[in-house]
Design a protein around this motif. Structure first.
Motif, short mmCIF file in Angstrom:
data_model
loop_
_atom_site.label_atom_id
_atom_site.label_comp_id
_atom_site.label_asym_id
_atom_site.label_seq_id
_atom_site.Cartn_x
_atom_site.Cartn_y
_atom_site.Cartn_z
N MET A 21 0.84 -1.12 0.13
CA MET A 21 0.04 0.09 -0.01
C MET A 21 0.82 1.32 -0.09
O MET A 21 1.80 1.34 0.78
N LYS A 22 0.50 2.24 -0.83
CA LYS A 22 1.28 3.40 -0.86
C LYS A 22 0.57 4.58 -0.06
O LYS A 22 -0.36 4.88 -0.36
N ILE A 23 1.17 5.09 0.84
CA ILE A 23 0.65 5.93 1.85
C ILE A 23 1.40 7.45 1.76
O ILE A 23 2.51 7.48 1.66
N ALA A 24 0.69 8.31 1.80
CA ALA A 24 0.94 9.70 1.76
C ALA A 24 0.99 10.21 3.28
O ALA A 24 -0.24 10.12 4.10
N LEU A 25 1.89 10.58 3.73
CA LEU A 25 1.96 11.28 5.25
C LEU A 25 1.62 12.71 5.12
O LEU A 25 2.66 13.43 4.51
N LEU A 26 0.62 13.23 5.66
CA LEU A 26 0.28 14.75 5.68
C LEU A 26 0.61 15.15 7.20
O LEU A 26 -0.22 14.98 7.99
N GLY A 27 1.69 15.81 7.14
CA GLY A 27 2.32 16.17 8.75
C GLY A 27 3.40 15.19 8.95
O GLY A 27 3.12 13.88 8.97
N TYR A 28 4.56 15.62 9.13
CA TYR A 28 5.76 14.77 9.42
C TYR A 28 6.64 15.15 10.59
O TYR A 28 7.69 15.32 10.87
N GLY A 29 5.75 15.30 11.86
CA GLY A 29 6.49 15.65 13.19
C GLY A 29 6.60 14.40 13.79
O GLY A 29 6.83 13.30 12.88
N ILE A 60 -3.52 1.08 10.87
CA ILE A 60 -4.70 -0.04 10.60
C ILE A 60 -5.88 0.47 10.00
O ILE A 60 -6.44 -0.31 9.16
N ALA A 61 -6.17 1.68 10.44
CA ALA A 61 -7.30 2.36 9.84
C ALA A 61 -7.23 2.62 8.32
O ALA A 61 -8.19 2.34 7.57
N ALA A 62 -5.94 2.89 8.04
CA ALA A 62 -5.59 3.43 6.57
C ALA A 62 -5.79 1.88 5.70
O ALA A 62 -6.12 2.14 4.74
N GLU A 63 -5.13 0.85 6.23
CA GLU A 63 -5.18 -0.31 5.49
C GLU A 63 -6.75 -0.63 5.40
O GLU A 63 -7.20 -1.28 4.30
N TRP A 64 -7.74 -0.58 6.42
CA TRP A 64 -9.03 -0.72 6.44
C TRP A 64 -9.75 -0.10 5.16
O TRP A 64 -10.95 -0.52 4.51
N ILE A 65 -9.59 1.23 5.04
CA ILE A 65 -10.47 2.11 4.35
C ILE A 65 -10.01 2.11 2.98
O ILE A 65 -11.15 2.62 2.04
N ARG A 107 5.24 -2.94 8.20
CA ARG A 107 3.93 -3.32 7.87
C ARG A 107 4.10 -3.69 6.34
O ARG A 107 3.02 -4.39 5.91
N GLY A 108 4.94 -3.57 5.79
CA GLY A 108 5.18 -3.80 4.37
C GLY A 108 5.00 -2.49 3.39
O GLY A 108 4.53 -2.72 2.12
N HIS A 109 4.36 -1.40 3.83
CA HIS A 109 3.95 -0.18 3.21
C HIS A 109 4.99 0.85 2.56
O HIS A 109 5.97 0.46 3.22
N GLU A 110 4.58 1.56 1.67
CA GLU A 110 5.37 2.32 1.10
C GLU A 110 5.06 3.98 1.24
O GLU A 110 3.99 4.07 1.11
N ILE A 111 5.79 4.84 1.55
CA ILE A 111 5.66 6.08 1.68
C ILE A 111 6.02 6.86 0.40
O ILE A 111 7.36 6.96 0.13
N VAL A 112 5.01 7.46 -0.26
CA VAL A 112 4.92 8.30 -1.41
C VAL A 112 5.04 9.85 -1.32
O VAL A 112 5.50 10.41 -2.06
N LEU A 113 4.72 10.21 -0.04
CA LEU A 113 4.86 11.56 0.14
C LEU A 113 5.03 11.98 1.72
O LEU A 113 4.16 11.20 2.59
N LYS A 114 5.99 12.72 1.96
CA LYS A 114 5.95 13.38 3.52
C LYS A 114 5.81 14.67 3.28
O LYS A 114 6.80 15.56 3.12
#
Length: 238
Positions: free
Chosen positions: A1-9, A215-220, A22-29
């Motif tokens: 799963m490709k995740i965008a992180l909005l807020g990188y504190g 977990i919520a991101a995986e679910w939605i 958990r095996g995911h990829e970050i495509v935006l910080k």
């Protein structure tokens, strides 16, 4: 799963570590210094930013047709606007004051206790929440959610951060404290002249909040609509 992180504190960095584990990829910080470039490549976005950035972040996700999980608090006066945009864009949205599994169980316990205690008017409810000194909003979103849980199951009508002089008031007093690096402690107390009943949740670190958000991101992913952590965890004590 490709995740965008909005807020990188600090929270964003913990979420990144758990997501990668958990095996995911970050495509935006996304922080205050860069753009939304890469958002269109994300399967889902996780927003743990600041109140002033939440609405631009969330609306950008809906307009890019990216489902969003938001743990930012302090912006909920515009929640209805974001919910309407989500529905208009056929998006998917979860906004929660707290993604921790333990806190969401605590929400259910709190509501159940409130329903029982509503029958006994000799007890008066008050709350205390303690967070680190960098937390911008007070009271916390979690404390407000707890207060709403009591209000929905009792004769209380509102909450306040002004200490009421009259203990028979229909307002719930929330004592919001900012101390050191405390991740989050929430206490709900029912006081009478003879005793007190107390329920309490203490976070030891940020791990629980971050794991719940992932977990919520995986679910939605792949869903359409507006959801809560009750949907994700399938938990309801009432």
């Amino acid at each position: 799963m490709k995740i965008a992180l909005l807020g990188y504190g600090k929270m964003g960095q913990v979420i990144e570590r758990i997501a990668l584990e958990r095996g995911h990829e970050i495509v935006l910080k996304k922080d205050e210094f860069n753009t939304y470039e890469g958002l269109q490549n994300a399967d889902v976005a996780i927003d743990f930013s600041v109140p002033t950035a939440a609405v631009p972040n969330i609306s950008s996700c809906f307009n890019a047709h990216v489902p969003v999980v938001s743990g930012t608090t302090g912006w909920l006066d515009q929640y209805d606007e974001m919910a309407a945009l989500c529905m208009a864009q056929k998006g998917a949205f979860i906004s929660s004051s707290n993604f921790s599994l333990g806190v969401n169980l605590f929400f259910e316990i709190n509501a159940y206790v409130a329903k029982i205690m509503a029958k006994f008017d000799s007890y008066h409810v008050a709350m205390e929440e303690i967070h680190h000194t960098q937390k911008l909003d007070a009271p916390s979103g979690t404390a407000i959610s707890l207060a709403k849980g009591v209000i929905e199951n009792s004769s209380y009508t509102n909450w306040t951060i002004e200490n009421p002089e009259n203990t028979n008031t229909t307002e719930i007093y929330i004592d919001a404290k900012r101390i050191g690096s405390v991740p989050g402690t929430h206490t709900v107390t029912y006081n009478s002249t003879v005793d007190a009943i107390e329920i309490k949740h203490t976070a030891h670190n940020r791990e629980g909040f971050a794991l719940g958000a992932v977990i919520a991101a995986e679910w939605i992913v792949g869903k359409e609509g507006i959801f809560t952590m009750k949907d994700v965890l399938a938990v309801s004590a009432l």
